[in-house]
Design a protein around this motif. Structure first.
Motif, mmCIF file in Angstrom:
data_model
loop_
_atom_site.group_PDB
_atom_site.id
_atom_site.type_symbol
_atom_site.label_atom_id
_atom_site.label_comp_id
_atom_site.label_asym_id
_atom_site.label_seq_id
_atom_site.Cartn_x
_atom_site.Cartn_y
_atom_site.Cartn_z
ATOM 1 N N SER A 1 0.849 -1.184 0.000
ATOM 2 C CA SER A 1 0.000 0.000 0.000
ATOM 3 C C SER A 1 0.890 1.240 0.000
ATOM 4 C CB SER A 1 -0.914 0.000 1.227
ATOM 5 O OG SER A 1 -0.141 -0.014 2.417
ATOM 6 N N TYR A 2 0.262 2.363 -0.189
ATOM 7 C CA TYR A 2 0.988 3.639 -0.195
ATOM 8 C C TYR A 2 0.174 4.665 0.560
ATOM 9 C CZ TYR A 2 2.549 8.212 -1.863
ATOM 10 O OH TYR A 2 2.978 9.516 -1.922
ATOM 11 N N GLY A 3 0.857 5.484 1.316
ATOM 12 C CA GLY A 3 0.197 6.560 2.027
ATOM 13 C C GLY A 3 1.208 7.439 2.708
ATOM 14 N N LEU A 4 0.721 8.449 3.379
ATOM 15 C CA LEU A 4 1.585 9.354 4.126
ATOM 16 C C LEU A 4 0.720 10.115 5.122
ATOM 17 C CD1 LEU A 4 2.478 12.367 1.795
ATOM 18 C CD2 LEU A 4 0.904 10.570 1.132
ATOM 19 N N ALA A 5 1.365 10.671 6.134
ATOM 20 C CA ALA A 5 0.617 11.308 7.212
ATOM 21 C C ALA A 5 -0.221 12.478 6.714
ATOM 22 C CB ALA A 5 1.584 11.782 8.309
ATOM 23 N N GLU A 6 0.223 13.141 5.641
ATOM 24 C CA GLU A 6 -0.532 14.278 5.105
ATOM 25 C C GLU A 6 -1.870 13.867 4.512
ATOM 26 O OE1 GLU A 6 3.687 15.802 5.210
ATOM 27 O OE2 GLU A 6 2.666 13.890 4.935
ATOM 28 N N THR A 7 -2.043 12.603 4.233
ATOM 29 C CA THR A 7 -3.365 12.114 3.798
ATOM 30 C C THR A 7 -3.947 11.184 4.858
ATOM 31 O OG1 THR A 7 -4.601 11.016 2.028
ATOM 32 C CG2 THR A 7 -2.362 10.253 2.423
ATOM 33 N N THR A 8 -3.686 11.538 6.116
ATOM 34 C CA THR A 8 -4.084 10.807 7.319
ATOM 35 C C THR A 8 -3.279 9.518 7.444
ATOM 36 O OG1 THR A 8 -6.309 11.737 7.202
ATOM 37 C CG2 THR A 8 -5.992 9.853 8.656
ATOM 38 N N LEU A 9 -3.421 8.608 6.501
ATOM 39 C CA LEU A 9 -2.600 7.394 6.474
ATOM 40 C C LEU A 9 -2.551 6.810 5.073
ATOM 41 C CD1 LEU A 9 -0.966 5.100 7.670
ATOM 42 C CD2 LEU A 9 -3.102 4.018 8.397
ATOM 43 N N ALA A 10 -3.656 6.251 4.604
ATOM 44 C CA ALA A 10 -3.622 5.429 3.391
ATOM 45 C C ALA A 10 -4.117 6.194 2.168
ATOM 46 C CB ALA A 10 -4.482 4.184 3.588
ATOM 47 N N ALA A 11 -3.511 5.861 1.009
ATOM 48 C CA ALA A 11 -3.960 6.413 -0.268
ATOM 49 C C ALA A 11 -4.280 5.316 -1.268
ATOM 50 C CB ALA A 11 -2.904 7.355 -0.842
ATOM 51 N N THR A 12 -3.485 4.235 -1.276
ATOM 52 C CA THR A 12 -3.721 3.132 -2.206
ATOM 53 C C THR A 12 -3.567 1.797 -1.489
ATOM 54 O OG1 THR A 12 -1.424 2.771 -2.932
ATOM 55 C CG2 THR A 12 -2.672 4.518 -4.045
ATOM 56 N N PHE A 13 -4.241 0.783 -2.007
ATOM 57 C CA PHE A 13 -4.116 -0.591 -1.525
ATOM 58 C C PHE A 13 -4.056 -1.528 -2.718
ATOM 59 C CE2 PHE A 13 -6.034 1.325 2.229
ATOM 60 C CZ PHE A 13 -5.374 0.680 3.277
ATOM 61 N N GLN B 1 -3.568 -10.437 -4.892
ATOM 62 C CA GLN B 1 -2.562 -10.094 -5.895
ATOM 63 C C GLN B 1 -1.154 -10.412 -5.428
ATOM 64 O OE1 GLN B 1 -2.591 -6.343 -8.414
ATOM 65 N NE2 GLN B 1 -0.982 -5.770 -6.959
ATOM 66 N N GLY B 2 -0.914 -10.212 -4.129
ATOM 67 C CA GLY B 2 0.435 -10.400 -3.619
ATOM 68 C C GLY B 2 1.357 -9.317 -4.128
ATOM 69 N N ASP C 1 -3.615 0.598 -13.723
ATOM 70 C CA ASP C 1 -4.344 1.445 -12.773
ATOM 71 C C ASP C 1 -3.706 1.436 -11.388
ATOM 72 O OD1 ASP C 1 -4.963 -1.168 -12.148
ATOM 73 O OD2 ASP C 1 -7.075 -0.776 -11.712
ATOM 74 N N GLN C 2 -2.474 0.929 -11.283
ATOM 75 C CA GLN C 2 -1.818 0.838 -9.980
ATOM 76 C C GLN C 2 -0.618 1.781 -9.905
ATOM 77 O OE1 GLN C 2 -1.522 -2.842 -7.911
ATOM 78 N NE2 GLN C 2 -2.792 -3.943 -9.382
ATOM 79 N N LEU C 3 -0.404 2.319 -8.714
ATOM 80 C CA LEU C 3 0.693 3.258 -8.474
ATOM 81 C C LEU C 3 1.958 2.504 -8.110
ATOM 82 C CD1 LEU C 3 1.635 6.235 -8.000
ATOM 83 C CD2 LEU C 3 0.980 5.895 -5.592
ATOM 84 N N ARG D 1 16.121 -3.039 -12.135
ATOM 85 C CA ARG D 1 15.600 -2.695 -10.807
ATOM 86 C C ARG D 1 14.143 -3.109 -10.751
ATOM 87 N NH1 ARG D 1 16.000 1.764 -7.214
ATOM 88 N NH2 ARG D 1 14.598 1.358 -5.486
ATOM 89 N N THR D 2 13.786 -3.842 -9.699
ATOM 90 C CA THR D 2 12.417 -4.332 -9.558
ATOM 91 C C THR D 2 11.653 -3.496 -8.538
ATOM 92 O OG1 THR D 2 13.064 -6.590 -10.120
ATOM 93 C CG2 THR D 2 10.975 -6.303 -8.958
ATOM 94 N N PHE D 3 10.540 -2.947 -8.963
ATOM 95 C CA PHE D 3 9.632 -2.220 -8.080
ATOM 96 C C PHE D 3 8.379 -3.067 -7.847
ATOM 97 C CE2 PHE D 3 12.061 1.218 -10.100
ATOM 98 C CZ PHE D 3 12.456 1.932 -8.983
ATOM 99 N N VAL D 4 7.616 -2.685 -6.836
ATOM 100 C CA VAL D 4 6.374 -3.386 -6.504
ATOM 101 C C VAL D 4 5.210 -2.400 -6.588
ATOM 102 C CG1 VAL D 4 5.099 -4.619 -4.706
ATOM 103 C CG2 VAL D 4 7.545 -5.067 -5.034
ATOM 104 N N ALA D 5 4.152 -2.781 -7.269
ATOM 105 C CA ALA D 5 2.967 -1.935 -7.383
ATOM 106 C C ALA D 5 2.270 -1.827 -6.032
ATOM 107 C CB ALA D 5 2.016 -2.505 -8.424
ATOM 108 N N CYS D 6 1.830 -0.610 -5.717
ATOM 109 C CA CYS D 6 1.209 -0.340 -4.413
ATOM 110 C C CYS D 6 -0.311 -0.245 -4.478
ATOM 111 C CB CYS D 6 1.780 0.947 -3.819
ATOM 112 S SG CYS D 6 3.519 0.816 -3.358
ATOM 113 N N GLY D 7 -0.901 -0.632 -5.613
ATOM 114 C CA GLY D 7 -2.345 -0.750 -5.644
ATOM 115 C C GLY D 7 -3.065 0.444 -6.242
ATOM 116 N N THR D 8 -4.391 0.402 -6.128
ATOM 117 C CA THR D 8 -5.271 1.419 -6.711
ATOM 118 C C THR D 8 -5.666 2.437 -5.647
ATOM 119 O OG1 THR D 8 -7.203 0.032 -6.254
ATOM 120 C CG2 THR D 8 -6.178 -0.196 -8.416
ATOM 121 N N VAL D 9 -6.031 3.626 -6.103
ATOM 122 C CA VAL D 9 -6.373 4.715 -5.193
ATOM 123 C C VAL D 9 -7.732 4.450 -4.538
ATOM 124 C CG1 VAL D 9 -7.475 6.117 -6.986
ATOM 125 C CG2 VAL D 9 -6.439 7.230 -4.983
ATOM 126 N N LEU D 10 -7.884 4.924 -3.308
ATOM 127 C CA LEU D 10 -9.140 4.762 -2.576
ATOM 128 C C LEU D 10 -10.290 5.481 -3.279
ATOM 129 C CD1 LEU D 10 -7.990 5.311 1.132
ATOM 130 C CD2 LEU D 10 -8.747 3.156 0.103
#
Length: 583
Positions: free
Chosen positions: A329-341, A346-347, A448-450, A377-386
């Motif tokens: 998932s992805y998020g930050l304190a400025e958006t309370t906590l979560a932005a994407t899942f 999917q794993g 559609d994933q970040l 370099r391998t990145f991991v998708a952090c999901g779709t926006v809420l």
């Protein structure tokens, strides 16, 4: 014998559909669920049903109404304890604004901690600071030059009691969440009743799709948004039972985290990547675990690194852990906590790109058979926006980018904070008037994933290339022939291509022969894998500075380095000028 609170609520689940935290706790108190606090060995210390949490919070709130004016800020040492939970929710009923504060073990030495705490108290204009008695002396020392009273948790209970409550309304504030301290001046992020309720609803209903038989397990600290919102506020707002392990106990006994999940059939738990990595390193095959109940193994709080997670799944798969339970998932304190899942099941959706192309063109193009291994370099998708939220990837001219084009991540939605407490300059720099937040992160769309690639401020620009410090650090740690600790890379010196790229690597030895072996192996690996001139310096264990969220603070380590506070183990003297060779 005290028993932990049960998994089943005895009332219908409500997914955070409350206008305020007080309304949420009023309903949760009618359920059988609550919080449970465990020792490092997994023994139950305290069970705190929501009904008891509400009773105690209301009692303290009546004392706080007489103690402080409406919306006054109260700093609270954020220990993982029933007392912290009671005081936090007491502030909600009393109309005060709690500011959960990091603990002394998190910020790299007592003097550094005291400076940070003093800045928080000053920027937050605290009316008081509440702390366990065991921490009263260090808190008092930190605030010695201020007029902020330091009061122990026990003494708060002796304040005169009034008769009235003064709860926040739907438009009121909720808390101040301090940034993790990666800069010298931590910023107080405002959480409102509306933004917090909105994000809790997105987490429990949409992101985690919480069920009647779900149960949370956590070791995450309460002073970080993943612990505070993800495993205290959001669970309460959805009446979820949570089992708590103190973060310090986790670092000493990480297997207790997994044991709690096994013993109590935990289904939801989160950790940064390093938590999973620590479990693999400490696994001794000395116990039986059943992790088959764990349906959402969340990853957040830092860059998602696939290699340690794959190793975790391999190690604990025989104990019932399913690799597709991973939920980046992805998020930050400025958006309370979560932005994407990431979607359930999917794993780890991995995307391996050609870094040479990326560094030249800012495009995330898939690596091919012709791409050298050191360029992959391998990145991991952090999901779709809420739902009800939006994300845009923009270039530095503000243009919205398309698929697999790397740019700045902007976010908009009801969970976004109104800004930083009494910091107009920082607020205007990050929050636009039309509601968009510049997260400071870089990323790209994979359908559609970040996919998040790193922090913009950490990026090193060198001869037209975008160099990620994480690539240098991970290569060094992987190549070290003996056990080494944290690594930190950053640029110093001149502008543009005249800058120096530094790499500090913690070593758990002072043996000259072993240090020479480490230096030789790491320099060779960096030369091969990164292909830029890097100045390596071997430093003692404990040199690095870690933020309250467990992240490496490159900015503060760099500040420590340029002011001559770093010891070179090959020289054994504090250095302002690097004497090590360039890789």
């Amino acid at each position: 014998m005290t028993m932990p609170t049960p998994t089943l609520r005895s009332k219908p689940i409500i997914h955070s559909d409350f206008p305020t935290l007080c309304d949420g706790l009023d309903y949760a108190a009618t359920c059988d669920t609550g919080f449970n606090f465990y020792t490092g060995k997994g023994d139950l210390k305290t069970a705190l049903p929501y009904r008891e949490l509400r009773e105690r919070a209301v009692d303290v709130a009546k004392r706080l109404v007489k103690f402080a004016d409406k919306d006054a800020r109260i700093g609270i040492a954020a220990v993982s304890s029933p007392e912290f939970a009671v005081l936090f929710f007491a502030c909600q009923y009393a109309g005060l604004v709690p500011a959960p504060l990091p603990l002394p073990v998190t910020l790299g030495g007592r003097s550094s901690y005291e400076r940070q705490l003093q800045r928080m108290a000053e920027t937050g204009d605290f009316h008081a600071l509440f702390t366990p008695a065991s921490m009263e002396s260090i808190m008092s020392s930190a605030l010695n030059d201020t007029n902020v009273p330091v009061i122990s948790f026990e003494d708060v209970l002796t304040l005169p009691q009034g008769d009235n409550l003064r709860p926040h309304g739907p438009d009121g504030l909720c808390y101040i969440q301090y940034s993790s301290g990666s800069s010298s001046s931590p910023k107080g992020i405002l959480g409102t009743q509306f933004s917090v309720s909105s994000n809790c609803r997105g987490i429990t209903r949409d992101g985690m799709q919480m069920k009647e038989d779900d149960r949370g397990t956590t070791w995450l600290p309460m002073y970080h948004d993943m612990g505070l919102i993800g495993f205290m506020i959001a669970p309460m707002m959805s009446q979820l039972t949570v089992d708590y392990l103190d973060p310090q106990d986790f670092t000493r006994r990480p297997m207790t985290w997994l044991q709690l999940i096994s013993d109590h059939k935990g289904t939801l738990s989160y950790s940064p990547t390093f938590g999973y990595e620590l479990c693999v390193r400490r696994w001794r095959e000395d116990r039986e675990l059943d992790l088959s109940s764990w349906r959402a193994a969340g990853i957040g709080g830092d860059m998602v690194r696939p290699e340690p997670l794959t190793e975790f799944a391999k190690t604990f798969g025989p104990m019932g852990f399913a690799e597709d339970a991973f939920k980046p998932s992805y998020g930050l304190a400025e958006t309370t906590l979560a932005a994407t899942f990431a979607p359930f099941g999917q794993g780890l959706l991995k995307h391996t790109i050609d870094m040479g192309r990326y560094e030249r063109t800012s495009e995330a193009v898939e690596a091919s058979d012709l791409t050298p291994d050191e360029q992959k370099r391998t990145f991991v998708a952090c999901g779709t926006v809420l739902p009800d939220h939006a994300i845009e990837i923009r270039n530095f001219d503000g243009d919205v980018l398309g698929q697999k084009q790397v740019g700045q991540v902007f976010l908009k939605g009801p969970s976004v904070s109104p800004g930083y407490f009494r910091n107009k300059q920082a607020t205007e720099a990050s929050f636009s008037k039309d509601g968009w937040l510049n997260t400071g992160d870089l990323g790209y769309w994979l359908e559609d994933q970040l996919v998040v690639t790193g922090r913009f401020k950490d990026l090193i620009l060198w001869h037209g290339r975008n160099i990620w410090p994480q690539d240098i650090e991970w290569a060094a740690q992987a190549a070290a022939p003996h056990r080494c600790g944290l690594a930190c890379s950053f640029a110093t010196g001149g502008a543009g291509d005249e800058k120096n790229i530094m790499l500090l690597l913690e070593c758990r030895t002072r043996d000259p022969q072993l240090l020479d072996e480490i230096y030789t192996a790491v320099t060779a690996a960096i030369r091969l894998e990164v292909g830029v001139p890097v100045k390596l310096q071997l430093v003692p264990r404990g040199t690095m500075i870690i933020t309250s969220s467990g992240k490496l603070s490159r900015a503060r380590v760099k500040e420590k380095f340029v002011t001559g506070q770093i010891i070179d183990l090959l020289d054994e003297t504090p250095m302002k000028i690097v004497k090590s060779d360039t890789v």
